[in-house]
Design a protein around this motif. Sequence first.
Motif, short mmCIF file in Angstrom:
data_model
loop_
_atom_site.label_atom_id
_atom_site.label_comp_id
_atom_site.label_asym_id
_atom_site.label_seq_id
_atom_site.Cartn_x
_atom_site.Cartn_y
_atom_site.Cartn_z
N UNK A 1 42.19 40.77 36.41
CA UNK A 1 43.36 41.65 36.58
C UNK A 1 43.53 42.52 35.32
N UNK A 2 43.47 41.88 34.15
CA UNK A 2 43.62 42.62 32.90
C UNK A 2 42.37 43.42 32.54
N UNK A 3 41.21 42.94 32.93
CA UNK A 3 39.98 43.68 32.67
C UNK A 3 39.96 45.00 33.43
N UNK A 4 40.33 44.96 34.70
CA UNK A 4 40.28 46.16 35.55
C UNK A 4 41.39 47.15 35.17
N UNK A 5 42.58 46.67 34.94
CA UNK A 5 43.71 47.56 34.66
C UNK A 5 43.77 47.99 33.19
N UNK A 6 43.15 47.25 32.33
CA UNK A 6 43.26 47.53 30.90
C UNK A 6 44.44 46.78 30.33
N UNK A 7 44.46 46.58 29.01
CA UNK A 7 45.50 45.75 28.40
C UNK A 7 46.92 46.30 28.56
#
Length: 126
Positions: free
Chosen positions: A99-105
């Motif tokens: 989730x965080x990898x795809x959306x960015x931090x």
Amino acid sequence: MNLCLPLSIIWTTLALGASAKDLPTDDVVADEGIPFKHFLAFDSNQTCASDKHAMPFNNQIRGVNLGGWMVLEPWITPSLFYQFLGGDESNTAMDHYSFCEVLGPEEGNKQLKRHWETWVTEDIIK
């Protein structure tokens, strides 16, 4: 082994380290209690004699599962994952990490913070 016993009794017995030989036989009447090696189980009120934690079922403290609050799972919180429908492996999230990898931090943290503040609130628990 008596397979007509409630599965909870069978599982509890085996989980406590007993074996199938410790399970009650067909000649035991449930209202009189079901004898086990270290306790007597009463199915009618879900208590055990010789158990220091025994208390009537309606007075027991029960817990709840706050699934989907701190650990993301698409089947519990599908609304968080709708945005990834139709994506391929490189832009689809299936868990907290992806989730965080795809959306960015920045965007990932923004959405997760909103989720954590609204998924379970004090008003819901009261």
